[in-house]
Design an enzyme around this catalytic site. Structure first.
Site, PDB file in Angstrom:
ATOM      1  N   GLN A  69      94.294  79.244  72.099  1.00 49.57           N
ATOM      2  CA  GLN A  69      94.667  79.104  73.514  1.00 49.57           C
ATOM      3  C   GLN A  69      96.094  79.575  73.820  1.00 49.57           C
ATOM      4  OE1 GLN A  69      93.153  76.936  76.596  1.00 49.57           O
ATOM      5  NE2 GLN A  69      94.530  78.576  77.222  1.00 49.57           N
TER       6      GLN A  69
ATOM      7  N   ASP B 236      81.869  76.997  81.751  1.00 49.48           N
ATOM      8  CA  ASP B 236      83.295  77.043  81.415  1.00 49.48           C
ATOM      9  C   ASP B 236      83.935  75.658  81.401  1.00 49.48           C
ATOM     10  OD1 ASP B 236      85.709  78.132  80.667  1.00 49.48           O
ATOM     11  OD2 ASP B 236      86.095  79.198  82.531  1.00 49.48           O
TER      12      ASP B 236
ATOM     13  N   GLU C  76      91.199  87.671  81.735  1.00 52.15           N
ATOM     14  CA  GLU C  76      90.997  86.630  82.762  1.00 52.15           C
ATOM     15  C   GLU C  76      92.213  86.673  83.686  1.00 52.15           C
ATOM     16  OE1 GLU C  76      90.549  82.590  81.413  1.00 52.15           O
ATOM     17  OE2 GLU C  76      89.816  81.915  83.373  1.00 52.15           O
TER      18      GLU C  76
ATOM     19  N   HIS D  21      79.389  79.718  77.677  1.00 53.99           N
ATOM     20  CA  HIS D  21      80.859  79.590  77.669  1.00 53.99           C
ATOM     21  C   HIS D  21      81.275  78.223  78.194  1.00 53.99           C
ATOM     22  CE1 HIS D  21      84.941  81.560  77.849  1.00 53.99           C
ATOM     23  NE2 HIS D  21      85.154  80.376  78.412  1.00 53.99           N
TER      24      HIS D  21
ATOM     25  N   HIS E 104      88.048  85.273  75.336  1.00 57.77           N
ATOM     26  CA  HIS E 104      88.539  85.238  76.702  1.00 57.77           C
ATOM     27  C   HIS E 104      89.254  86.575  76.894  1.00 57.77           C
ATOM     28  CE1 HIS E 104      87.793  80.985  76.293  1.00 57.77           C
ATOM     29  NE2 HIS E 104      88.136  80.766  77.548  1.00 57.77           N
TER      30      HIS E 104
ATOM     31  N   HIS F  44      84.120  74.595  77.354  1.00 56.58           N
ATOM     32  CA  HIS F  44      85.259  74.006  76.629  1.00 56.58           C
ATOM     33  C   HIS F  44      84.991  72.516  76.463  1.00 56.58           C
ATOM     34  CE1 HIS F  44      87.974  77.531  76.826  1.00 56.58           C
ATOM     35  NE2 HIS F  44      87.212  77.815  77.852  1.00 56.58           N
TER      36      HIS F  44
END
Ligand SMILES: [Zn+2]
Length: 425
Positions: free
Chosen positions: A152, A309, A213, A57, A210, A59
């Site tokens: 997102q 992450d 969270e 995971h 996701h 970004h």
């Protein structure tokens, strides 16, 4: 001629004093003593040869942007999302590519040879998608980059989000992502999970959302994710990332939820560095840790990986591409200090994420890809403890990175000529 012969290696499964022979980019033999010619021979000196680290995971479109256009003053998840929203319109494709390539260089130096990166598909220009598709092709000789289409700003909350996400998949993004807890209502969150799972099933793709969270114990989208994974027979192809609300859920409810995840073949991806810093922000004391229930999930047979992450982005000002740091944080936060538990934390940054990503040819067996890391440690637990130096990183039988052993020369009264290595003799 064989490519590479490694002498006297320890392996994560406990085997010691073995040789590995690599030919044609694959592992040709593993045995106590191999007598065969090779272009290059490396003496492991009894140290650990591990399959490469895998980050389940990440970004990569936002990495190394820390401070652009300003730092996250509160350090919270929501300010991070708002800051990313400010940054997005100013992004330039070439700069995304350059930062991503720079991060991949760091990753390789740390023996991290496979990364699943979410890529924001909210921007109708799809600049980040095009950039990371290009990066995926450029790093392919040395790093497996798998991309997740990540809406997102919310699939239903943001106009055009589903259309843009489908366009990203058309451009070759590998996995369907989502963010159900960010939709306007719980019902919309559940609907987004349904839509996205149907889309993944239609296209034969994996799912990694996701999910939950949040510190809200009533954020239960992972239940919906498991339901649709079961309904669509996506067993082994679906992952829930973060799942932090599970930390705060009612114990009785979790006792029903975890077996449902297991039944549906849904994997869990915790992100210890980020979960421990972003969750619990509304608490006074005692403060919740926020990380999902890692040992309980593992005990129930749910695959659990640890992801990095973020590295130096709107959400996290630290990070170094070191999956041993990630494993160490996960181990500490989950209080997994038992011998088997510590080894499970090592697997959470190697073999388990490799299975979640569906990596072909991963692992130290004959016929697998000759990808591995020589660590300055004798076993996985020592590797975590020392954040062991990556002495050599090998891809397809070729050494692609080396780092000298960690040694400090001391000048101490009464201890002339002392040398401190990280590793005790
Ligand atoms: Zn994430």
């Amino acid at each position: 001629m064989n490519d590479l012969l490694i002498r006297d290696a320890a392996l994560p499964d406990g085997r010691a004093g073995v040789d590995l022979l690599c030919a044609g980019g694959r592992i040709a033999a593993i045995a106590p003593r191999i007598d065969a010619p090779a272009t290059r021979t490396l003496d492991a000196g009894g140290l650990l040869v591990s399959p490469p680290f895998v980050d389940a995971h990440f970004h990569m479109d936002s990495t190394l942007t820390y401070g652009m256009p300003r730092v996250n003053a509160s350090g919270t998840l929501l300010e991070g999302i708002a800051l990313w929203g400010e940054l997005k319109p100013t992004l330039v494709q070439d700069a995304i590519v350059e930062r991503a390539l720079a991060y991949c260089d760091i990753a390789v130096s740390k023996g991290l040879l496979a990364i699943r990166s979410h890529v924001d598909t909210s921007d109708p220009r799809l600049l980040a998608v095009e950039a990371l598709v290009e990066v995926r092709a450029r790093v392919k000789p040395y790093l497996d980059l798998q991309l997740v289409a990540f809406p997102q700003d919310g699939l239903l909350r943001s106009p055009g989000a589903l259309h843009n996400l489908k366009r990203a998949l058309d451009l070759g993004v590998d996995v369907v992502g989502g963010i159900p807890h960010f939709e306007r209502t719980m019902a919309d969150g559940a609907e987004s999970v349904r839509v996205l799972c149907d889309l993944a099933a239609d296209r034969g793709l994996r799912v990694d959302m996701h999910c939950d969270e949040s510190d809200d114990p009533l954020s239960r989208h992972v239940e919906t994710l498991a339901y649709h994974a079961q309904r669509l027979k996506l067993h082994g192809r679906v992952a829930g990332s973060h799942l932090t609300s599970m930390h705060s859920m009612d114990n009785y409810y979790v006792s029903k939820l975890i077996p449902l995840m297991r039944e549906a073949g849904v994997a869990a991806i915790a992100n210890p560095l980020i979960n421990i810093t972003l969750q619990g922000r509304h608490d006074t004391y005692p403060k919740r840790r926020g990380m999902t229930r890692v040992p309980e999930l593992m005990a129930a047979g749910v695959p659990v990986a640890f992801g990095h992450d973020c590295v130096m982005d709107p959400w996290y000002p630290l990070g170094s591409g070191d999956m041993l740091e990630v494993a160490s944080m996960g181990l500490h936060v989950a209080q997994m200090t038992g011998a088997d538990a510590m080894r499970a934390c090592y697997e959470a940054v190697t073999t388990t994420p490799a299975a979640i990503l569906g990596l072909e040819g991963y692992g130290l067996d004959v016929g697998r890809r000759a990808d591995f890391v020589l660590l300055e440690a004798r076993d996985p637990v020592e590797a975590i403890r020392l954040r062991a130096t990556r002495l050599a990183v090998v891809r397809a039988g070729r050494v692609i990175a080396t780092t000298p052993a960690a040694r400090t020369t001391l000048d101490l009264p009464g201890r002339p000529g002392s040398v401190s290595g990280m590793r005790p003799n």
